[in-house]
Every structure is written in structure tokens, then in C-alpha cells.
Design an enzyme around this catalytic site. Structure first.
Site, PDB file in Angstrom:
ATOM      1  CB  SER A 127      -0.951  -0.042   1.197  1.00  8.04           C
ATOM      2  OG  SER A 127      -1.877   1.003   1.168  1.00  8.04           O
ATOM      3  CG  ASP A 178      -3.002  -0.696  -2.224  1.00  9.80           C
ATOM      4  OD1 ASP A 178      -3.038   0.496  -1.869  1.00  9.80           O
ATOM      5  OD2 ASP A 178      -3.545  -1.615  -1.577  1.00  9.80           O
TER       6      ASP A 178
END
Length: 443
Positions: free
Chosen positions: A102, A241
Site C-alpha cells: 500500500s 495500491d
């Protein structure tokens, strides 16, 4: 022994804590837990990743583990996390796997699973996968060994899904999108352009090493500058992401996840689409959001930090909108998890529908000054529960006396203790946060 899964999958420094061997073992265990009811057919698994260099080796290990356990792996390449969630359902797969850390820096990586239908896993299922790792079973041979194939239409399917979810044209809207050199570097600009916007992409050239490097939703300075330079109507920032979206208005001011939720909640409330007039948010959301929603007749349900807990509340109550200050926004009618590109499309569509500037839409919420300090520690749970830290928090609460609040919590993904203070003035918020953070650092 510490639990392997954190608040959003398994994360660690790639090829150090998060190794190929661990990825292979996780994949094989996941097949036994998540693919157990796939018979008489064998399990089918969607596998995606962000552009981190380490994603290549982890993808290879995961696919090997899936095939070795008798599952077929469908590689969808570099796509956002919400694309993997969507494709898990769209391909009727038994589960999905996303390889990403992420917003974390490049050396980190992570593995997160989606159950059938594209839903995040509850704690007890993650625990079952972890337990299965310690119980190896006989492997299939011959024709029972899984196969590994590449999907050719994954990106086009996801883009079609986004287009259907937001039918309003963005014609006349100029936006800058910061792709964080991450998973949305291709699909993000394509989605906004397909909706009719004039798009200026920045940090959309991933090389495997530059993801989140001074860009994206955790580094908004360059997006702010680009919006002003190009005279854009708004800027949108995704993380590595692309399950997050933060925004910048035409003046360069930041519009965070709380403000985005306020804008979308009011739009859905007006349209009659906000189920039971409820918005779901976490304990990190600003008090200003609660006050704005109360004034509009909207109830705010509060969960723990992490979009998985927002998702659980949304599903249990059948609610229509939830999210986090960090920019994870979930609209269950259009997706099973936070989707940064979808959020950006919805926000820009609200501007197009109303003909109003983003700054005007965001003005519905007055932000209470907030200070957040991340304190690096060696044992986040032990430090957060230390007597001296609890005493410092109690003293701060007494000082605020109902005019603000303090929240202290261990990070779900890193060895950090987060100290967040809201107070009537920036100076008081900063002073209290720094004082408590100093106590945390001394433990």
C-alpha cells in the site's frame, strides 16, 4: 508468538521478514482454507500486484504455492487492490491475492487475501490460514497440479466496471492525478479520461523502485503545486495500491478523507441513497465530520481503525457509505473494498453535477485542528499500554475537558505508536501531542 496477519494482510520488509518461502507457505495454506469447498472443480485464484520490484519474486512464489496445492492461478498483473477484489468476483474465482504494501516505502511488501466475491477476510479465517501453515499436507501430483495462466482482459474489465459505477460525464473538469508510481499509473488516468475529464498525470512512471517515493497520498506537496501550475479544478492522489484517494482543491488546499466522505454522504443523502442516513467512519475521523453530519441529519457509526472494520460495519448494517480520514472510501453498491479511483470519479462527478468548486463542497465541514505524531518504538503494544503513557493520556484528556480529544493507538502495519490530538487551536493540539509523544518515546 505474534499474530502473522496485521490489520491489512501480512506485511514486512521484502526478502527479509516477507520471504518467498513465507509467500509459498501462505498460498498453499490459503488454498486449503479458502478453496476447501471448490470441489469437484479445483480452486481458481486471482493474483495481482503493485509495481514493486519485490512483487515479481513474491508473485512467482505465491503462484508456485497455489499450483503446488492444486489451485489454478490467474495472474492479472499490475492492478490496484480494488481491481483484484472486483476481478475475484467477476472471474467467479474462489479467492484473490494482492501483493502490495500500500502506502509503505518500496522495501516493504505485503500479501492480502480476498474471499469469494472479493470480500476481505475476517480475523478467524486469517487465523485458520496461519494454523494451516503449520499443518502441511500431501501435495497433488500429475494432472491434479494447478496451472498458472495470464488474464488478457483484466484491465479492460476493471475499467468497464468503473465506467458503469459513475455514469456522470466529467466533461469540462481538468484534474491532476498523482499515481504514486504505483498500481494506478495506467488505469487511473485511463479511467478519468474515459469519464470525460482532461487529465494531467504525475508520478505515473513506475520502475519498481520509485513507488510512494515523495509522491502519492502521503506526500501531497507536489500535487498541490501541480494543481496551481496547471490551473486545474482539482487534484487526486492515490497510494501505491490505489485503494486510497485524497484530493486538492483549485486553491491548493487539501481535501482529506473526512471531507470527501462529508461531500459524498450529503450527495447520497439528497438522492435518497444513504441507507438509514448512516455514514460509517473510524475513531480517527475528525470531530468536525461528526458535527457536519449531525447538522445534516446523518448518523455516524464509529469503528476501529482499518478499512476492514469499516467494511464489517457496512455489511452488518447494510449501509451505503463508509471510510477513513486517510482516504479509504467504501461504497458497497460499487465495490467490496476501498477504491481510490472510484472515489476520485465520484468526487469529480459531484463537482460536475453541481457546478460547484471542490472548495465550496468541502466547506460543509469545519475541521477541528488535529495533530498526529507517529512515534517509532520497538514493541508498539507494550509501549501503548505502559503506565506512564496511560497517565500522560489521562492528563491530556483532563486538560482538553471535552473541547477536543486524544487518541493513542499502535499502528496496524508498522512498529509505531500513533498519537492524535484534536483541540480548539493548532497550538494546543500540537503542544499536547508533542508532550504525550515524548512520554511514548521514553518508554
Amino acid at each position: 508468538m505474534a499474530r502473522l496477519f496485521g490489520t491489512d494482510g501480512v506485511r514486512g520488509r521484502a526478502n527479509d521478514q516477507l520471504t518467498a518461502e513465507l509467500a509459498l507457505a501462505l498460498a498453499s495454506a490459503a488454498v486449503r482454507v479458502l478453496g476447501a469447498d471448490a470441489h469437484p472443480t479445483r480452486p481458481r485464484v486471482v493474483v495481482g500486484r503493485d509495481p514493486r520490484a519485490s512483487g515479481e519474486l513474491l508473485e512467482a512464489a505465491l503462484c508456485a504455492g497455489l499450483a503446488a496445492a492444486g489451485a489454478d492461478a490467474v495472474r492479472v498483473g499490475v492492478v490496484p487492490t480494488p481491481a483484484v477484489a472486483f476481478l475475484t468476483a467477476d472471474y467467479a474465482a474462489d479467492f484473490g491475492v494482492m501483493i502490495s504494501a500500500s502506502h509503505n516505502p518500496m522495501p516493504d511488501n505485503g500479501i492480502k487475501f480476498f474471499a469469494r466475491g472479493g470480500h476481505k477476510l475476517p480475523d478467524h479465517v486469517e487465523d485458520a490460514i496461519e494454523a494451516a501453515m503449520a499443518d502441511p499436507q500431501e501435495r497433488p501430483v500429475g494432472a491434479a497440479v494447478g496451472r498458472i495462466v495470464d488474464a488478457t482482459d483484466a484491465e479492460s474489465r476493471y475499467l468497464a466496471h468503473l465506467a458503469a459505477a459513475v455514469p456522470t460525464s466529467l466533461d469540462g473538469v481538468t484534474l491532476v492525478v498523482d499515481c504514486a508510481n504505483g498500481a494506478a499509473s495506467t488505469v487511473g488516468p485511463h479511467a478519468y479520461e474515459a469519464a470525460g475529464a482532461r487529465v494531467i498525470p504525475i508520478f505515473a512512471e513506475p520502475d519498481g523502485l520509485n513507488i510512494n517515493d515523495g509522491c502519492g497520498s502521503t506526500h501531497l506537496g507536489k500535487l498541490q503545486a501541480a494543481v496551481l501550475e496547471h490551473g486545474a479544478d482539482l487534484g487526486l492522489a492515490h497510494d501505491g495500491d490505489a485503494d486510497r484517494c485524497l484530493a486538492v482543491d483549485s486553491t491548493g488546499a487539501i481535501v482529506d478523507g473526512d471531507m470527501i466522505m462529508a461531500i459524498l454522504a450529503l450527495a447520497m443523502h439528497e438522492a435518497g441513497d444513504l441507507t438509514d442516513d448512516v455514514l460509517v467512519a473510524t475513531v480517527m475521523s475528525n470531530l468536525g465530520l461528526h458535527l457536519a453530519m449531525k447538522a445534516a441529519g446523518i448518523d455516524v457509526r464509529v469503528t476501529g481503525v482499518g478499512d476492514r472494520y469499516v467494511l464489517e460495519e457496512l455489511r452488518s448494517g447494510g449501509y451505503a457509505l463508509g471510510g477513513e480520514q486517510s482516504g479509504h472510501i467504501v461504497v458497497p453498491a460499487s465495490g467490496t473494498t476501498g477504491d481510490g479511483v472510484l472515489t476520485g470519479l465520484m468526487l469529480a462527478a459531484r463537482m460536475a453535477q453541481t457546478g460547484r468548486r471542490l472548495a465550496d463542497l468541502a466547506a460543509v465541514m469545519t475541521v477541528l485542528p488535529q495533530e498526529l505524531i507517529n512515534v517509532p518504538v520497538t514493541d508498539k503494544h507494550a509501549v501503548a499500554s505502559a503506565g506512564s503513557v496511560l497517565a500522560a493520556v489521562a492528563e491530556a484528556e483532563s486538560e482538553l475537558d471535552g473541547t477536543g480529544r486524544i487518541l493513542l493507538r499502535p499502528s496496524g502495519t508498522e512498529q509505531l505508536v500513533r498519537v492524535m490530538v484534536e483541540a480548539p487551536t493548532p497550538e494546543s493540539a500540537r503542544g499536547i501531542a508533542e508532550r504525550v509523544a515524548a512520554v511514548v518515546a521514553d518508554v
